[in-house]
Motif scaffolding. Structure first.
Motif, mmCIF file in Angstrom:
data_model
loop_
_atom_site.group_PDB
_atom_site.id
_atom_site.type_symbol
_atom_site.label_atom_id
_atom_site.label_comp_id
_atom_site.label_asym_id
_atom_site.label_seq_id
_atom_site.Cartn_x
_atom_site.Cartn_y
_atom_site.Cartn_z
ATOM 1 N N ALA A 11 -8.477 73.162 131.176
ATOM 2 C CA ALA A 11 -9.638 73.811 131.751
ATOM 3 C C ALA A 11 -8.722 75.157 132.701
ATOM 4 O O ALA A 11 -8.953 76.154 132.299
ATOM 5 N N GLY A 12 -8.465 74.564 133.893
ATOM 6 C CA GLY A 12 -7.956 75.703 134.766
ATOM 7 C C GLY A 12 -6.885 76.148 134.523
ATOM 8 O O GLY A 12 -6.644 77.494 134.480
ATOM 9 N N GLY A 13 -5.968 75.396 133.725
ATOM 10 C CA GLY A 13 -4.527 76.033 133.391
ATOM 11 C C GLY A 13 -4.727 77.132 132.553
ATOM 12 O O GLY A 13 -4.176 78.632 132.630
ATOM 13 N N PHE A 32 3.057 74.373 130.982
ATOM 14 C CA PHE A 32 3.281 73.130 130.801
ATOM 15 C C PHE A 32 2.164 72.362 130.382
ATOM 16 O O PHE A 32 1.428 72.030 131.338
ATOM 17 N N GLU A 33 2.272 71.320 129.318
ATOM 18 C CA GLU A 33 1.181 70.430 129.094
ATOM 19 C C GLU A 33 1.778 69.189 128.607
ATOM 20 O O GLU A 33 2.542 69.232 127.698
ATOM 21 N N LYS A 34 1.577 67.981 129.377
ATOM 22 C CA LYS A 34 2.186 66.682 128.972
ATOM 23 C C LYS A 34 1.765 66.296 127.642
ATOM 24 O O LYS A 34 2.373 65.597 127.015
ATOM 25 N N GLU A 80 6.215 67.279 130.116
ATOM 26 C CA GLU A 80 5.917 66.813 131.379
ATOM 27 C C GLU A 80 6.579 67.444 132.519
ATOM 28 O O GLU A 80 7.683 67.731 132.527
ATOM 29 N N VAL A 81 5.845 68.136 133.779
ATOM 30 C CA VAL A 81 6.594 68.602 134.611
ATOM 31 C C VAL A 81 6.954 67.385 135.642
ATOM 32 O O VAL A 81 5.832 66.780 136.166
ATOM 33 N N VAL A 82 7.908 67.209 136.036
ATOM 34 C CA VAL A 82 8.481 65.760 136.826
ATOM 35 C C VAL A 82 8.991 66.053 137.983
ATOM 36 O O VAL A 82 8.950 64.997 139.101
ATOM 37 N N GLY A 284 -9.141 73.220 139.982
ATOM 38 C CA GLY A 284 -9.612 72.173 139.135
ATOM 39 C C GLY A 284 -9.722 70.942 139.584
ATOM 40 O O GLY A 284 -9.736 70.662 140.919
ATOM 41 N N ASP A 285 -9.758 69.808 139.117
ATOM 42 C CA ASP A 285 -9.969 68.480 139.372
ATOM 43 C C ASP A 285 -9.036 67.975 140.410
ATOM 44 O O ASP A 285 -9.356 67.129 141.074
ATOM 45 N N MET A 286 -7.732 68.501 140.685
ATOM 46 C CA MET A 286 -6.932 68.057 141.549
ATOM 47 C C MET A 286 -7.175 68.717 142.887
ATOM 48 O O MET A 286 -6.663 68.192 143.882
ATOM 49 N N LEU A 302 -15.596 69.206 137.667
ATOM 50 C CA LEU A 302 -16.609 69.633 136.707
ATOM 51 C C LEU A 302 -15.665 70.836 135.897
ATOM 52 O O LEU A 302 -14.913 71.438 136.647
ATOM 53 N N ALA A 303 -16.252 71.161 134.835
ATOM 54 C CA ALA A 303 -15.382 72.205 134.059
ATOM 55 C C ALA A 303 -15.753 73.484 134.748
ATOM 56 O O ALA A 303 -14.619 74.297 134.413
ATOM 57 N N GLY A 304 -16.792 74.000 134.908
ATOM 58 C CA GLY A 304 -17.197 75.323 135.466
ATOM 59 C C GLY A 304 -16.290 75.655 136.706
ATOM 60 O O GLY A 304 -15.374 76.597 136.547
HETATM 61 P P1 FAD Z 1 -7.835 68.966 132.749
HETATM 62 O O1 FAD Z 1 -8.756 70.068 132.087
HETATM 63 O O2 FAD Z 1 -8.003 67.644 132.910
HETATM 64 O O3 FAD Z 1 -6.488 69.457 132.511
HETATM 65 C C1 FAD Z 1 -5.306 68.957 133.196
HETATM 66 C C2 FAD Z 1 -4.074 68.804 132.255
HETATM 67 O O4 FAD Z 1 -2.940 68.714 133.049
HETATM 68 C C3 FAD Z 1 -4.367 67.582 131.087
HETATM 69 O O5 FAD Z 1 -4.342 67.855 129.751
HETATM 70 C C4 FAD Z 1 -2.739 66.747 131.461
HETATM 71 O O6 FAD Z 1 -2.332 66.129 130.643
HETATM 72 C C5 FAD Z 1 -2.028 67.963 132.146
HETATM 73 N N1 FAD Z 1 -1.029 67.569 133.022
HETATM 74 C C6 FAD Z 1 -1.302 66.790 134.266
HETATM 75 N N2 FAD Z 1 -0.032 66.239 134.840
HETATM 76 C C7 FAD Z 1 0.974 66.954 134.262
HETATM 77 C C8 FAD Z 1 2.323 67.139 134.300
HETATM 78 N N3 FAD Z 1 2.999 66.723 135.432
HETATM 79 N N4 FAD Z 1 3.011 68.160 133.416
HETATM 80 C C9 FAD Z 1 2.191 68.495 132.376
HETATM 81 N N5 FAD Z 1 0.946 68.526 132.251
HETATM 82 C C10 FAD Z 1 0.233 67.511 133.019
HETATM 83 N N6 FAD Z 1 -17.336 68.468 132.873
HETATM 84 C C11 FAD Z 1 -18.492 69.408 132.944
HETATM 85 O O7 FAD Z 1 -18.887 70.211 133.722
HETATM 86 N N7 FAD Z 1 -19.382 69.086 132.037
HETATM 87 C C12 FAD Z 1 -19.160 68.171 131.064
HETATM 88 O O8 FAD Z 1 -20.055 67.895 130.252
HETATM 89 C C13 FAD Z 1 -17.910 67.453 131.162
HETATM 90 N N8 FAD Z 1 -17.863 66.418 130.256
HETATM 91 C C14 FAD Z 1 -16.701 65.789 130.373
HETATM 92 C C15 FAD Z 1 -16.270 64.743 129.317
HETATM 93 C C16 FAD Z 1 -14.877 64.087 129.522
HETATM 94 C C17 FAD Z 1 -14.500 62.922 128.294
HETATM 95 C C18 FAD Z 1 -13.923 64.288 130.472
HETATM 96 C C19 FAD Z 1 -12.930 63.562 130.384
HETATM 97 C C20 FAD Z 1 -14.362 65.277 131.345
HETATM 98 C C21 FAD Z 1 -15.629 65.908 131.315
HETATM 99 N N9 FAD Z 1 -15.927 66.876 132.213
HETATM 100 C C22 FAD Z 1 -16.953 67.772 131.935
HETATM 101 C C23 FAD Z 1 -14.892 67.325 133.265
HETATM 102 C C24 FAD Z 1 -13.999 68.521 133.081
HETATM 103 O O9 FAD Z 1 -13.465 68.423 131.778
HETATM 104 C C25 FAD Z 1 -12.884 68.592 134.062
HETATM 105 O O10 FAD Z 1 -13.712 69.027 135.340
HETATM 106 C C26 FAD Z 1 -12.225 69.671 133.725
HETATM 107 O O11 FAD Z 1 -11.354 69.720 132.499
HETATM 108 C C27 FAD Z 1 -10.968 69.815 134.932
HETATM 109 O O12 FAD Z 1 -10.151 70.669 134.426
HETATM 110 P P2 FAD Z 1 -8.580 70.763 135.020
HETATM 111 O O13 FAD Z 1 -7.765 72.049 134.356
HETATM 112 O O14 FAD Z 1 -8.644 70.532 136.664
HETATM 113 O O15 FAD Z 1 -7.953 69.506 134.384
#
Ligand code: FAD
Length: 548
Positions: A11-13, A32-34, A80-82, A284-286, A302-304
């Motif tokens: 999502a965020g990336g 990078f995506e693991k 994976e970024v390590v 994002g989530d982190m 959350l995704a938004g």
């Molecule tokens: P993510 O989208 O999780 O992406 C992070 C990525 O980073 C992962 O793919 C991971 O493999 C990768 N990564 C991590 N460490 C490393 C590394 N060292 N090297 C390389 N890659 C790495 N939100 C809503 O608002 N509405 C919903 O209905 C909803 N439903 C959901 C249903 C499910 C089953 C899940 C799991 C989540 C849901 N969410 C929902 C939450 C939403 O998907 C997340 O908030 C959003 O995806 C967060 O985005 P992000 O980019 O922070 O992380």
């Protein structure tokens, strides 16, 4: 060329990468995506699990090739970024077949998401226990169910993923149980708001276990098939498959290893989403962000927000004057035939954070009652008792929940008050709403309270002691009264109320109520103007009978 390196390709990336390319054709962008997939729809996973979304491929919105073709982004999936070296500004990355290699960055964007939480629980490592975050995890559950002929699933966790998975697996014909630690599912809302969800799930034969303290997961065969969850109470909840969906924890290990500032909500960021190292962003989530209502730090998975933060970082890197404004926590969830939505903190959370809040509860129909198919909404609106600023809203109902939550999310973001809701002009025709939309109605009632056009009391405050101060008057119809009424309530139907003043003691306080609050309010106005000391029961008898 500017070297932009992204860790995490969902999502965020991916939002970052796409926006960055739209702003610069010359930047060198690597993601990078693991995992094996990038830019996929993880929010659809619960629905693809049970086949409501019929094809898993529908979740894969982009491939590395399609992303590269459209955005000219170097996608490194299964990589994976390590490690990060902040001084040299390089990341170390690894694939299954290659030793660690390095890549230089000018700006590094961490979008690693959050880790599914695995509580330390005996038996949680059995082969039939799964988390549900990624497509490979979903595929693993599906393959397991298929190869073992699984017929039942026990879902640990009644958050939105657990609830969506419950509905989806029920549609597949499985016997579903939900095991929730808290007294209600969908924990961000108040107990009374969540209650109808329990009823709806039970109506659909989902077995719902609340306040559940798990002792262990017991697998009775070596391969894990036919197992059960043993509660401390001794109760056993069987499940051929067990889903562990009890929330997530920000993935901060890599960041902490290189000394980026973190707290219990994730990586600390400024409004431009920069970490304590200005060349490293986190989204994002982190990332830890601020809640607009409480002004407290939070982790909002959350995704938004993740998508918008990714986009904002690209804007910032390319010189735009941008700032993340914080979260209001807008969410919505479908549980069989009922939808529940939330914006801002619940009343429980406002109280826990020491924020003074008043609230009103209204139960208007989702659209004009005379147009076929109208169903009631329950809308709980929290606001400041001093200036009327809207603090939060929770809505549950069969239809029209998402629209009202989104209107109220917009109002909260704009810093509006309940007085502003009285003036909102919203789209109306009988199939869609009412001339006074539920959002207007909530505003009218809340503004009435603040202007003292009505005084209300909440069911949750009606202890036996508090009740003994009142003579209780039920202004509903006799047929409603006989179906159930408050203790010692005197039946004086609204339309005859003016005739019966002689039966009401002027020296004692009056509590007036109806089914959901509106006729009670009319009764309140009649009695108040006749000189009674009166209060109306917020949300009416429905609030009392629901145990709000
Ligand atoms: P993510 O989208 O999780 O992406 C992070 C990525 O980073 C992962 O793919 C991971 O493999 C990768 N990564 C991590 N460490 C490393 C590394 N060292 N090297 C390389 N890659 C790495 N939100 C809503 O608002 N509405 C919903 O209905 C909803 N439903 C959901 C249903 C499910 C089953 C899940 C799991 C989540 C849901 N969410 C929902 C939450 C939403 O998907 C997340 O908030 C959003 O995806 C967060 O985005 P992000 O980019 O922070 O992380």
């Amino acid at each position: 060329a500017l070297k932009l390196v992204v860790v995490g390709g969902v999502a965020g990336g991916m939002s970052f990468a796409a926006r960055a390319r739209r702003l610069s054709e010359t930047a060198n962008i690597t993601v990078f995506e693991k995992g094996p997939f990038v830019g996929y729809a993880n929010c659809g996973i619960p629905y693809a699990l049970g086949g409501i979304i019929q094809s898993d491929e529908a979740l894969i919105l982009q491939t590395p090739e399609s992303l590269n073709a459209r955005y000219n982004v170097n996608i490194r999936h299964n990589t994976e970024v390590v490690g990060i070296n902040r001084e040299k500004k390089i990341v170390d990355f690894q694939t299954r077949d290659h030793p660690v290699r390095s890549m230089a960055y000018d700006k590094l964007i961490l979008a690693q998401g959050a880790e599914p939480f695995r509580p330390p629980m005996k038996g949680a490592d059995a082969p039939n226990v799964f988390t549900l975050q990624t497509i490979p995890e979903m595929t693993a559950v599906k393959q397991y169910m298929l190869s073992h002929g699984s017929k039942s699933v026990a879902i640990i966790g009644g958050g939105f993923i657990g609830l969506e998975a419950a509905e989806s697996l029920h549609a597949l014909g499985m016997q579903v149980s939900i095991v929730e630690y808290m007294p209600h599912v969908f924990p961000p809302v108040d107990q009374d708001v969540a209650e109808p969800l329990h009823a709806e799930m039970r109506r659909n034969n989902v077995s719902v276990h609340l306040n559940a303290r798990i002792q262990e997961i017991v697998s009775s065969e070596e391969n894990g098939a036919t197992s059960h969850i043993l509660l401390e109470s001794g109760e056993k909840i069987s499940g051929d498959v067990i889903l562990l969906v009890v929330g997530v924890r920000p993935r901060v290990k890599l960041a902490e290893q290189v000394g980026l500032e973190t707290n219990r909500f994730g990586i600390v960021t400024n409004p431009q989403m920069q970490t304590s190292d200005p060349d490293i962003y986190a989204v994002g989530d982190m990332a830890c962000t601020t809640n607009i209502i409480t002004h407290n730090q939070q982790n909002l998975a959350l995704a938004g927000p993740a998508n918008r933060q990714g986009r904002l970082v690209a804007d910032h890197i390319f010189g735009r004057d941008v700032a993340y404004r914080g979260n209001v926590g807008t969410s919505v969830c479908k549980v069989f035939g009922i939808n529940v939505g939330l914006v801002g903190p619940s009343l429980t959370n406002l109280k826990a954070q020491g924020i003074q809040a008043e609230y009103v509860t209204v139960h208007p129909p989702n659209h004009a009652g005379y147009y076929p198919g109208a169903t009631p909404l329950s809308l709980k609106l929290a606001f400041s008792p001093t200036d009327g600023k809207i603090l939060g809203a929770q809505i549950i109902g069969k239809e029209g929940v998402d629209k009202r939550i989104d209107v109220l999310a917009t109002c909260i973001t704009a810093g509006m008050t309940v007085y502003d809701l009285e003036h909102l002009e919203l789209a109306y025709a009988p199939p869609f709403g009412s001339a006074k939309d539920p959002v207007n109605m909530a505003g009218f009632v809340a503004a009435n309270v603040l202007r003292k056009d009505t005084e209300i009391v909440h069911a949750e405050n009606l202890t036996a002691d508090a009740l003994s101060e009142y003579q209780v008057i039920d202004v509903r119809s006799p047929s409603e009264y006989v179906k159930g009424h408050m203790k010692d309530a005197k039946l004086l139907p609204l339309n005859e109320l003016r005739k019966y003043f002689g039966e009401i003691d002027k020296s004692k306080k009056v509590l007036v109520y109806c089914q959901v609050g509106y006729r009670g309010y009319l009764g309140y106005r009649i009695l108040k103007q006749a000189g009674y000391d009166v209060v109306n029961l917020d949300g009416g008898f429905k609030a009392v009978s629901q145990g709000a």
